[in-house]
Design a protein around this motif. Sequence first.
Motif, PDB file in Angstrom:
ATOM      1  N   GLU A  67      -4.334 -39.959  17.613  1.00  0.00           N
ATOM      2  CA  GLU A  67      -3.960 -38.731  16.907  1.00  0.00           C
ATOM      3  C   GLU A  67      -3.921 -37.532  17.862  1.00  0.00           C
ATOM      4  N   LEU A  68      -4.868 -37.508  18.793  1.00  0.00           N
ATOM      5  CA  LEU A  68      -4.866 -36.420  19.771  1.00  0.00           C
ATOM      6  C   LEU A  68      -3.644 -36.496  20.683  1.00  0.00           C
ATOM      7  N   GLU A  69      -3.228 -37.714  21.002  1.00  0.00           N
ATOM      8  CA  GLU A  69      -2.024 -37.870  21.833  1.00  0.00           C
ATOM      9  C   GLU A  69      -0.784 -37.341  21.117  1.00  0.00           C
ATOM     10  N   LYS A  70      -0.748 -37.507  19.815  1.00  0.00           N
ATOM     11  CA  LYS A  70       0.388 -36.975  19.049  1.00  0.00           C
ATOM     12  C   LYS A  70       0.439 -35.452  19.121  1.00  0.00           C
ATOM     13  N   GLY A  71      -0.713 -34.833  19.303  1.00  0.00           N
ATOM     14  CA  GLY A  71      -0.778 -33.372  19.371  1.00  0.00           C
ATOM     15  C   GLY A  71      -0.625 -32.809  20.772  1.00  0.00           C
ATOM     16  N   GLY A  72      -0.337 -33.686  21.749  1.00  0.00           N
ATOM     17  CA  GLY A  72      -0.095 -33.193  23.105  1.00  0.00           C
ATOM     18  C   GLY A  72      -1.144 -33.572  24.125  1.00  0.00           C
ATOM     19  N   ALA A  73      -2.199 -34.293  23.749  1.00  0.00           N
ATOM     20  CA  ALA A  73      -3.211 -34.718  24.722  1.00  0.00           C
ATOM     21  C   ALA A  73      -2.669 -35.865  25.579  1.00  0.00           C
ATOM     22  N   ARG A  74      -3.223 -36.009  26.789  1.00  0.00           N
ATOM     23  CA  ARG A  74      -2.801 -37.072  27.701  1.00  0.00           C
ATOM     24  C   ARG A  74      -4.019 -37.867  28.155  1.00  0.00           C
ATOM     25  N   VAL A  75      -3.932 -39.180  28.067  1.00  0.00           N
ATOM     26  CA  VAL A  75      -5.009 -40.058  28.533  1.00  0.00           C
ATOM     27  C   VAL A  75      -4.780 -40.326  30.012  1.00  0.00           C
ATOM     28  N   THR A  76      -5.778 -40.003  30.839  1.00  0.00           N
ATOM     29  CA  THR A  76      -5.649 -40.216  32.284  1.00  0.00           C
ATOM     30  C   THR A  76      -6.299 -41.514  32.749  1.00  0.00           C
ATOM     31  N   TRP A  77      -7.274 -42.010  32.004  1.00  0.00           N
ATOM     32  CA  TRP A  77      -7.920 -43.283  32.335  1.00  0.00           C
ATOM     33  C   TRP A  77      -8.577 -43.813  31.069  1.00  0.00           C
ATOM     34  N   GLU A  78      -8.510 -45.135  30.903  1.00  0.00           N
ATOM     35  CA  GLU A  78      -9.127 -45.724  29.712  1.00  0.00           C
ATOM     36  C   GLU A  78      -9.696 -47.096  30.025  1.00  0.00           C
ATOM     37  N   SER A  79     -10.716 -47.472  29.258  1.00  0.00           N
ATOM     38  CA  SER A  79     -11.328 -48.797  29.360  1.00  0.00           C
ATOM     39  C   SER A  79     -11.540 -49.313  27.944  1.00  0.00           C
ATOM     40  N   GLU A  80     -10.758 -50.300  27.578  1.00  0.00           N
ATOM     41  CA  GLU A  80     -10.892 -50.869  26.245  1.00  0.00           C
ATOM     42  C   GLU A  80     -12.227 -51.593  26.085  1.00  0.00           C
ATOM     43  N   LYS A  81     -12.734 -52.131  27.201  1.00  0.00           N
ATOM     44  CA  LYS A  81     -14.000 -52.846  27.150  1.00  0.00           C
ATOM     45  C   LYS A  81     -15.141 -51.897  26.798  1.00  0.00           C
ATOM     46  N   LEU A  82     -15.127 -50.692  27.407  1.00  0.00           N
ATOM     47  CA  LEU A  82     -16.175 -49.706  27.147  1.00  0.00           C
ATOM     48  C   LEU A  82     -15.826 -48.760  26.009  1.00  0.00           C
ATOM     49  N   ARG A  83     -14.569 -48.847  25.543  1.00  0.00           N
ATOM     50  CA  ARG A  83     -14.055 -47.896  24.553  1.00  0.00           C
ATOM     51  C   ARG A  83     -14.253 -46.452  25.056  1.00  0.00           C
ATOM     52  N   HIS A  84     -13.842 -46.257  26.273  1.00  0.00           N
ATOM     53  CA  HIS A  84     -13.993 -44.958  26.933  1.00  0.00           C
ATOM     54  C   HIS A  84     -12.619 -44.455  27.348  1.00  0.00           C
ATOM     55  N   TYR A  85     -12.317 -43.182  27.037  1.00  0.00           N
ATOM     56  CA  TYR A  85     -11.008 -42.592  27.325  1.00  0.00           C
ATOM     57  C   TYR A  85     -11.211 -41.223  27.977  1.00  0.00           C
ATOM     58  N   GLU A  86     -10.776 -41.099  29.204  1.00  0.00           N
ATOM     59  CA  GLU A  86     -10.763 -39.799  29.874  1.00  0.00           C
ATOM     60  C   GLU A  86      -9.389 -39.187  29.644  1.00  0.00           C
ATOM     61  N   MET A  87      -9.362 -37.909  29.280  1.00  0.00           N
ATOM     62  CA  MET A  87      -8.105 -37.316  28.861  1.00  0.00           C
ATOM     63  C   MET A  87      -8.058 -35.829  29.157  1.00  0.00           C
ATOM     64  N   ILE A  88      -6.857 -35.303  29.049  1.00  0.00           N
ATOM     65  CA  ILE A  88      -6.623 -33.861  29.117  1.00  0.00           C
ATOM     66  C   ILE A  88      -6.120 -33.455  27.740  1.00  0.00           C
ATOM     67  N   PHE A  89      -6.915 -32.660  27.048  1.00  0.00           N
ATOM     68  CA  PHE A  89      -6.562 -32.256  25.685  1.00  0.00           C
ATOM     69  C   PHE A  89      -5.395 -31.270  25.714  1.00  0.00           C
ATOM     70  N   ALA A  90      -4.780 -31.096  24.558  1.00  0.00           N
ATOM     71  CA  ALA A  90      -3.703 -30.113  24.434  1.00  0.00           C
ATOM     72  C   ALA A  90      -4.246 -28.737  24.822  1.00  0.00           C
ATOM     73  N   GLY A  91      -3.497 -28.025  25.636  1.00  0.00           N
ATOM     74  CA  GLY A  91      -3.975 -26.741  26.142  1.00  0.00           C
ATOM     75  C   GLY A  91      -4.603 -26.858  27.506  1.00  0.00           C
ATOM     76  N   ASP A  92      -4.545 -28.072  28.107  1.00  0.00           N
ATOM     77  CA  ASP A  92      -5.010 -28.277  29.484  1.00  0.00           C
ATOM     78  C   ASP A  92      -6.525 -28.191  29.619  1.00  0.00           C
ATOM     79  N   ALA A  93      -7.265 -28.748  28.665  1.00  0.00           N
ATOM     80  CA  ALA A  93      -8.722 -28.802  28.747  1.00  0.00           C
ATOM     81  C   ALA A  93      -9.144 -30.236  29.054  1.00  0.00           C
TER      82      ALA A  93
END
Length: 529
Positions: A67-93
Amino acid sequence: MPDYMYLLESRLSPEQRAALERVQELSRSQDVNVYLTGGAIRDLISGQPIRDLDFTVEGNPVRMVRELEKGGARVTWESEKLRHYEMIFAGDADGSISAARDDVYERPGAKPEYRFAGIMEDLRRRDFSINAIAISLNTQSRGLLLDPTNGLADLERQEVRALSIHAFTNQPVRLLRILRYCARMGCRMESRTQEWFELAMERGLQENIEGADAGHEVRSLARDDNPAATLKQWEARDLLAVLHPKLQRRKPDYDRLNKLARVKGNFLAAGIRPRLQVAVTRYIFGKLKAREAAAVLRRLEFRAAEVDAIAHLLPEAQKIVKILKSRKTNSARDAYFYLASVPPEMLVFIEVEVPNPRAVSKIRNYIQKWRPMRLALPVAELDTLGVPRGPKFDKILEQIFEMQLRGKARSPEDRTKALRSLAGIKEEPKKKEEKVKVKKKPKEAEAAAPPAPEAKQGAKPPRETAPAAGTPPPGKPEAKPGRAAAAAIGARAQAKHEKSAAAHGAAQQHPRTAPAKSKARPAKKSRGR
């Protein structure tokens, strides 16, 4: 409880605040518990700038991430095993979203087994107590502080305390991490943690640090405000060899790293937040040969896009400098719009690596003059004048901005006049000021009365009572020295004349006793100058 939320919201940037509110909305709509954890709380309480927003969810956060990706966020790294997602939220945070979990080790140093659990288990399994603090963002407990390992006390003492005797054995990369925290926050190791650290170094656990873990630490280091301080801590402990055996001898480019930090500070003061991970990584391994640097990045499991960005950083900077030196950016307007399209991290790198005077001058004008001028365009004033929003509105703002770049319409009066002219609004006619007649007081009327005309030559002045010698007549200013002397002489002559006249009158009344008549010489009348 509300004090922490107030402190948090007052310290966040507008972009971070928007990301926080969006995550709270999604947690309510998806009926999951969410907490702000780790670095954000540590930086909030210690007074450090809040770099990341790390959210921990009790459950699977994948729906929230999509849902956050639909609003403009970008995932920079993810691990499905750990269920961990590093991202840049909309607005460059910057930030991350992960599932709450517990790490279970069969024996010290073995690979952990991941079990998804609640927030308290997640906090207790962490590396250091200063990272095991959370704030609830849920409706029922919003603002509740969770601190099961007493990390607040360690923050007050400015100490970093490991949560387990096996902290460095289970994850040797924590040897690098604890030194990074000490350098960045100005802390020291807690006494028992210091003993565990020295023991781990004696056992050579640093040789067990995996490349991916070391790469993650290098990325985190590259986002710090002063990465050179951490690198010197690593160098003092011979930990640069963990990254590359020759790096301990050749050393990172500390001079350019320090200059990069200073220029970054200037951009932050102007409200611009450059991302310097690529430039910092380049200067860390800049003294290695190209082949050696490429091998290091592969071992640290840098992604292909990151390696490509590091390799093309200098050629891209040289292209930008060439344009800044050309005629294309001679005018202030053209230079502004071109620099606005360039990523700020590239401008920082140019000022450090390719310090061409002409290019650097335009970059500094953009940061210190043109950009603040652009942000201060009179939008509200144009609204007040009644100009409707639309193409004409935007065109007027662009025209005003261009005038200000040329040094015009900068004062409030000139700006208002220019806005009226561009909008086609006539200036209001000035009202005529009515003259109010003030009745003069008697003394003022006498003072304002025109002086009496001077007597013609030969005419007899009116007879006045002679004042005492040496004193000016009443109501008149004191006479000048020359005129006072003449007046005194005239007064004496007049007195003498009156005395002789009085004596002559007495003789006529008593003729027998009167002396013989003598021709009285008339007194000379003095004429005032």
